[in-house]
Motif scaffolding. Structure first.
Motif, PDB file in Angstrom:
ATOM      1  N   SER A 150       0.829  -1.213   0.000  1.00  0.00           N
ATOM      2  CA  SER A 150       0.000   0.000   0.000  1.00  0.00           C
ATOM      3  C   SER A 150       0.854   1.250   0.000  1.00  0.00           C
ATOM      4  O   SER A 150       0.538   2.222   0.670  1.00  0.00           O
ATOM      5  CB  SER A 150      -0.902   0.023   1.244  1.00  0.00           C
ATOM      6  OG  SER A 150      -1.835  -1.008   1.184  1.00  0.00           O
ATOM      7  N   GLU A 151       1.955   1.241  -0.741  1.00  0.00           N
ATOM      8  CA  GLU A 151       2.825   2.407  -0.711  1.00  0.00           C
ATOM      9  C   GLU A 151       3.769   2.443  -1.908  1.00  0.00           C
ATOM     10  O   GLU A 151       4.375   1.428  -2.256  1.00  0.00           O
ATOM     11  CB  GLU A 151       3.665   2.364   0.571  1.00  0.00           C
ATOM     12  CG  GLU A 151       4.316   3.688   0.919  1.00  0.00           C
ATOM     13  CD  GLU A 151       5.217   3.562   2.141  1.00  0.00           C
ATOM     14  OE1 GLU A 151       4.677   3.382   3.252  1.00  0.00           O
ATOM     15  OE2 GLU A 151       6.444   3.653   1.965  1.00  0.00           O
ATOM     16  N   ALA A 152       3.854   3.621  -2.501  1.00  0.00           N
ATOM     17  CA  ALA A 152       4.883   3.856  -3.515  1.00  0.00           C
ATOM     18  C   ALA A 152       6.188   4.165  -2.788  1.00  0.00           C
ATOM     19  O   ALA A 152       6.185   4.668  -1.667  1.00  0.00           O
ATOM     20  CB  ALA A 152       4.495   5.033  -4.403  1.00  0.00           C
ATOM     21  N   SER A 153       7.301   3.871  -3.426  1.00  0.00           N
ATOM     22  CA  SER A 153       8.600   4.147  -2.803  1.00  0.00           C
ATOM     23  C   SER A 153       9.683   4.144  -3.874  1.00  0.00           C
ATOM     24  O   SER A 153       9.644   3.316  -4.791  1.00  0.00           O
ATOM     25  CB  SER A 153       8.889   3.066  -1.752  1.00  0.00           C
ATOM     26  OG  SER A 153      10.210   3.190  -1.269  1.00  0.00           O
ATOM     27  N   GLY A 154      10.637   5.062  -3.739  1.00  0.00           N
ATOM     28  CA  GLY A 154      11.808   5.063  -4.615  1.00  0.00           C
ATOM     29  C   GLY A 154      11.519   4.839  -6.087  1.00  0.00           C
ATOM     30  O   GLY A 154      12.047   3.879  -6.672  1.00  0.00           O
ATOM     31  N   PHE A 155      10.757   5.684  -6.706  1.00  0.00           N
ATOM     32  CA  PHE A 155      10.431   5.650  -8.150  1.00  0.00           C
ATOM     33  C   PHE A 155       9.555   4.440  -8.522  1.00  0.00           C
ATOM     34  O   PHE A 155       9.345   4.187  -9.708  1.00  0.00           O
ATOM     35  CB  PHE A 155      11.690   5.634  -9.057  1.00  0.00           C
ATOM     36  CG  PHE A 155      12.835   6.522  -8.672  1.00  0.00           C
ATOM     37  CD1 PHE A 155      12.665   7.616  -7.819  1.00  0.00           C
ATOM     38  CD2 PHE A 155      14.114   6.283  -9.188  1.00  0.00           C
ATOM     39  CE1 PHE A 155      13.736   8.438  -7.479  1.00  0.00           C
ATOM     40  CE2 PHE A 155      15.197   7.108  -8.848  1.00  0.00           C
ATOM     41  CZ  PHE A 155      14.995   8.173  -7.988  1.00  0.00           C
ATOM     42  N   CYS A 156       9.113   3.641  -7.544  1.00  0.00           N
ATOM     43  CA  CYS A 156       8.350   2.416  -7.828  1.00  0.00           C
ATOM     44  C   CYS A 156       6.944   2.542  -7.250  1.00  0.00           C
ATOM     45  O   CYS A 156       6.775   2.921  -6.093  1.00  0.00           O
ATOM     46  CB  CYS A 156       9.024   1.201  -7.203  1.00  0.00           C
ATOM     47  SG  CYS A 156      10.747   0.948  -7.697  1.00  0.00           S
ATOM     48  N   TYR A 157       5.935   2.201  -8.041  1.00  0.00           N
ATOM     49  CA  TYR A 157       4.535   2.328  -7.632  1.00  0.00           C
ATOM     50  C   TYR A 157       3.869   0.959  -7.530  1.00  0.00           C
ATOM     51  O   TYR A 157       3.100   0.693  -6.615  1.00  0.00           O
ATOM     52  CB  TYR A 157       3.772   3.187  -8.639  1.00  0.00           C
ATOM     53  CG  TYR A 157       4.373   4.555  -8.887  1.00  0.00           C
ATOM     54  CD1 TYR A 157       3.863   5.674  -8.242  1.00  0.00           C
ATOM     55  CD2 TYR A 157       5.453   4.728  -9.752  1.00  0.00           C
ATOM     56  CE1 TYR A 157       4.403   6.947  -8.463  1.00  0.00           C
ATOM     57  CE2 TYR A 157       6.001   5.989  -9.988  1.00  0.00           C
ATOM     58  CZ  TYR A 157       5.472   7.093  -9.337  1.00  0.00           C
ATOM     59  OH  TYR A 157       6.010   8.340  -9.560  1.00  0.00           O
ATOM     60  N   ILE A 158       4.145   0.122  -8.529  1.00  0.00           N
ATOM     61  CA  ILE A 158       3.573  -1.226  -8.575  1.00  0.00           C
ATOM     62  C   ILE A 158       4.741  -2.201  -8.592  1.00  0.00           C
ATOM     63  O   ILE A 158       5.674  -2.057  -9.389  1.00  0.00           O
ATOM     64  CB  ILE A 158       2.702  -1.400  -9.844  1.00  0.00           C
ATOM     65  CG1 ILE A 158       1.389  -0.608  -9.712  1.00  0.00           C
ATOM     66  CG2 ILE A 158       2.430  -2.866 -10.152  1.00  0.00           C
ATOM     67  CD1 ILE A 158       0.410  -1.120  -8.661  1.00  0.00           C
ATOM     68  N   ASN A 159       4.708  -3.176  -7.688  1.00  0.00           N
ATOM     69  CA  ASN A 159       5.806  -4.128  -7.629  1.00  0.00           C
ATOM     70  C   ASN A 159       5.540  -5.278  -8.594  1.00  0.00           C
ATOM     71  O   ASN A 159       4.979  -6.309  -8.240  1.00  0.00           O
ATOM     72  CB  ASN A 159       6.020  -4.619  -6.195  1.00  0.00           C
ATOM     73  CG  ASN A 159       7.416  -5.167  -6.008  1.00  0.00           C
ATOM     74  OD1 ASN A 159       7.911  -5.894  -6.864  1.00  0.00           O
ATOM     75  ND2 ASN A 159       8.061  -4.822  -4.905  1.00  0.00           N
ATOM     76  N   ASP A 160       5.951  -5.054  -9.842  1.00  0.00           N
ATOM     77  CA  ASP A 160       5.758  -6.054 -10.895  1.00  0.00           C
ATOM     78  C   ASP A 160       6.482  -7.360 -10.573  1.00  0.00           C
ATOM     79  O   ASP A 160       6.055  -8.432 -10.997  1.00  0.00           O
ATOM     80  CB  ASP A 160       6.291  -5.496 -12.228  1.00  0.00           C
ATOM     81  CG  ASP A 160       7.771  -5.197 -12.152  1.00  0.00           C
ATOM     82  OD1 ASP A 160       8.144  -4.224 -11.479  1.00  0.00           O
ATOM     83  OD2 ASP A 160       8.567  -5.979 -12.718  1.00  0.00           O
ATOM     84  N   ILE A 161       7.581  -7.275  -9.810  1.00  0.00           N
ATOM     85  CA  ILE A 161       8.356  -8.491  -9.493  1.00  0.00           C
ATOM     86  C   ILE A 161       7.549  -9.397  -8.575  1.00  0.00           C
ATOM     87  O   ILE A 161       7.450 -10.611  -8.806  1.00  0.00           O
ATOM     88  CB  ILE A 161       9.693  -8.132  -8.810  1.00  0.00           C
ATOM     89  CG1 ILE A 161      10.499  -7.154  -9.656  1.00  0.00           C
ATOM     90  CG2 ILE A 161      10.498  -9.388  -8.511  1.00  0.00           C
ATOM     91  CD1 ILE A 161      11.701  -6.572  -8.922  1.00  0.00           C
ATOM     92  N   VAL A 162       6.962  -8.795  -7.526  1.00  0.00           N
ATOM     93  CA  VAL A 162       6.164  -9.594  -6.586  1.00  0.00           C
ATOM     94  C   VAL A 162       4.988 -10.230  -7.333  1.00  0.00           C
ATOM     95  O   VAL A 162       4.706 -11.428  -7.161  1.00  0.00           O
ATOM     96  CB  VAL A 162       5.672  -8.727  -5.405  1.00  0.00           C
ATOM     97  CG1 VAL A 162       4.678  -9.497  -4.544  1.00  0.00           C
ATOM     98  CG2 VAL A 162       6.844  -8.251  -4.562  1.00  0.00           C
TER      99      VAL A 162
END
Ligand code: ZLM
Ligand code: CA
Ligand code: ZN
Length: 396
Positions: A150-162
Motif C-alpha cells: 500500500s505504498e509507492a517508494s523510490g520511483f516504484c509504484y507497482i511491484n511487478d516483481i512480486v
C-alpha cells in the motif's frame, strides 16, 4: 545486422510494450523510461529479435494488480489526478497518500498506464515460464522492487516483481529472487518475509544514514519470530562504493551457488538494475558491463528457468548497453556485441562505429569519475561466511 541465428538450447522470450517508453516522471527526474527505447534499439539493430520470441505485452488488469497491492492503493492510483511535483517538500499536499506526489514518486500524466504496463510485461514473462514456453523471459520494463503493498517508494509504484513471482509460485515450488540493482530490494524482501517458498538475495550499497532505502544489513535475514517459515530466507549483501568486477563476480558466485545448492529453486527471478554500473548518476559502484552481465551468465548456466527484469539505471546509454548485452547473453550470442561494449579509445576500428558526426564516448566518459574502492577483501569474506551460516537453517 550481424547475422544472429536461432538460439541453441535456450528458448528466450522478450516482453515489451512501446506504451512504457513514452512516460515522463518530470524534467530532471533521474528515472527515464526512454532508456527502454535505447535498449530496444540496440537489441533490434544487432538482430537479436530473430533469436527470441517477441511479445507485445498488455497492461496488467486491476485484479492482477491487487494480487499483491491493496485495493485502496490501486483505486487511488487509478483515480488520482496528475499533479505538479510540489516545490515545497515541507508542505506536501494533504490529499496525497501512500507516499505519492513527492519528488521521488511524482504523480505524472499517464502514471496508471505506466504502472500497469510494467506489471503486465512482467506477468506475461512469468506466464511463459509457467507454461514451459520459455527458458529465459526478458522484461526490461519491470524490476520496480521498492513498491510496497500500500505504498509507492523510490520511483516504484507497482511491484511487478512480486506480482510475477506470485504467478511463478502457482507452478514452481520454490523461487529464488536475485537483485543486482545498487539499491536494496526491500519491497520484494518484505513481500515474502514469511514465506519459505521464496528466497530473496539482494546485493546493494548499504549505508543506513545516507543511502536509500537504508535497509538490507548483513544480519537482516527475515523475522525470526514465532515459527516464521520465512526466517533465514532473506539474504543481504551490503557493499560500499567502488566495488570492482572481480570482487562482485567472486561474491556473486559464492553466494548464489550456495543459495541454489541449499534452496534448490525451480525458477529464478533476476532483477538486473543497471545503476550498479560504473558511471551511473545515482550508483557509485565500479562495475563494467562485463561484471554486471557475468551475473546473468552465471544464472543462465544453472539451467533453471529464469525471468530477467530491468530496474534502476540512470545513465541511459549505459543502461541500454548493459541490457542489450544481457539480452545477447540470454540468447547465447554475446560475442557479437563484445567488441562494442567498451571500444578501446585508440582502437583503429573505433571510427567504424562512429557515424552522423556522433563520436563514441570515451571510456572515461562512460565510467565517469573513478570511485575509490571501499570494499576490503576481509569484509567480503565475512559476508560469505555469514551467508554460509544462515543457509545452514535452510533446506529444500
Ligand atoms: N529526495 N528530481 C531508486 C530510488 C532512489 C529520498 C532524498 C529527492 C533521488 C533523486 C527526484 C527532479 C531503484 C531518497 C531525495 C530529491 C527524499 C533517491 C526529482 C534527484 C532527483 O533531480 C531530481 C526535481 C530526484 C530524486 C535525485 N532519490 C536519488 N535517490 C532515493 C530513491 C530506485 O533504482 O532502486 C529501482 C528503480 N530517495 O534518497 C530522499 C530520501 C527525496
Ligand atoms: Ca540490490
Ligand atoms: Zn536502484
Amino acid at each position: 545486422e550481424l547475422g544472429i541465428t536461432a538460439p541453441k538450447g535456450y528458448d528466450v522470450s522478450f516482453h515489451y510494450n512501446v506504451q512504457m517508453e513514452k512516460h515522463h516522471f518530470g524534467q530532471t527526474h533521474p528515472m527515464k523510461p526512454w532508456r527502454l527505447v535505447l535498449t530496444k534499439g540496440l537489441v533490434t539493430s544487432y538482430g537479436m529479435h530473430h533469436a527470441m520470441k517477441n511479445y507485445t505485452t498488455r497492461a496488467a488488469t486491476y485484479d492482477e494488480l491487487v494480487s499483491f497491492h491493496s485495493q485502496d492503493y490501486v483505486n487511488f492510483l487509478g483515480s488520482v489526478a496528475p499533479q505538479p511535483t510540489p516545490l515545497d517538500v515541507d508542505n506536501p499536499n494533504p490529499d496525497l497518500r501512500f507516499n505519492l506526489g513527492g519528488s521521488d514518486c511524482p504523480l505524472f500524466e499517464g502514471l496508471y498506464d505506466y504502472c500497469s504496463q510494467s506489471g503486465g510485461a512482467s506477468l506475461d514473462a512469468a506466464r511463459k515460464l509457467c507454461a514451459k514456453q520459455s527458458d529465459i523471459a526478458v522484461a526490461w520494463g519491470g524490476g520496480l522492487h521498492h513498491a510496497k503493498r500500500s505504498e509507492a517508494s523510490g520511483f516504484c509504484y507497482i511491484n511487478d516483481i512480486v506480482i510475477a513471482i506470485l504467478q511463478l509460485l502457482r507452478v514452481h515450488k520454490r523461487v529464488l529472487y536475485i537483485d543486482i540493482d545498487v539499491h536494496h530490494g526491500d519491497g520484494v524482501e518484505e513481500a515474502f518475509f514469511s514465506s519459505d517458498r521464496v528466497m530473496t538475495v539482494s546485493f546493494h550499497k548499504y549505508d543506513p544514514h545516507t543511502f536509500f532505502p537504508g535497509t538490507g544489513a548483513l544480519e537482516d535475514n527475515g523475522p525470526k519470530s514465532e515459527h516464521n517459515p520465512g526466517a533465514h530466507h532473506a539474504i543481504n549483501v551490503p557493499l560500499n562504493d567502488g566495488i570492482t568486477d572481480e570482487q562482485y563476480q567472486w561474491l556473486f558466485e559464492r553466494v548464489i551457488s550456495q543459495c541454489v545448492q541449499k534452496f534448490q529453486p525451480e525458477a529464478i527471478a533476476l532483477q538486473c538494475g543497471a545503476d550498479s554500473l560504473a558511471g551511473d548518476r545515482l550508483g557509485k559502484f565500479n562495475l563494467l558491463v562485463q561484471g554486471h552481465s557475468s551475473c546473468v551468465d552465471f544464472c543462465k548456466k544453472l539451467g533453471i528457468p529464469m525471468i530477467l527484469f530491468g530496474g534502476g539505471g540512470y545513465t541511459p546509454r549505459n543502461v541500454a548497453r548493459a541490457w542489450a548485452y544481457e539480452t545477447a547473453v540470454a540468447i547465447g550470442q554475446e560475442e557479437k556485441m563484445a567488441s562494442t561494449v567498451y571500444i578501446p579509445d585508440h582502437a583503429p576500428y573505433r571510427q567504424r562505429f562512429e557515424y552522423d558526426g556522433h563520436l563514441l564516448p570515451s571510456i572515461e566518459q562512460i565510467l565517469g569519475e573513478p570511485r575509490q574502492n571501499r570494499n576490503p577483501q576481509k569484509k567480503l569474506l565475512e559476508i560469505v561466511q555469514h551467508v554460509t551460516e544462515q543457509l545452514r537453517f535452510v533446506a529444500a
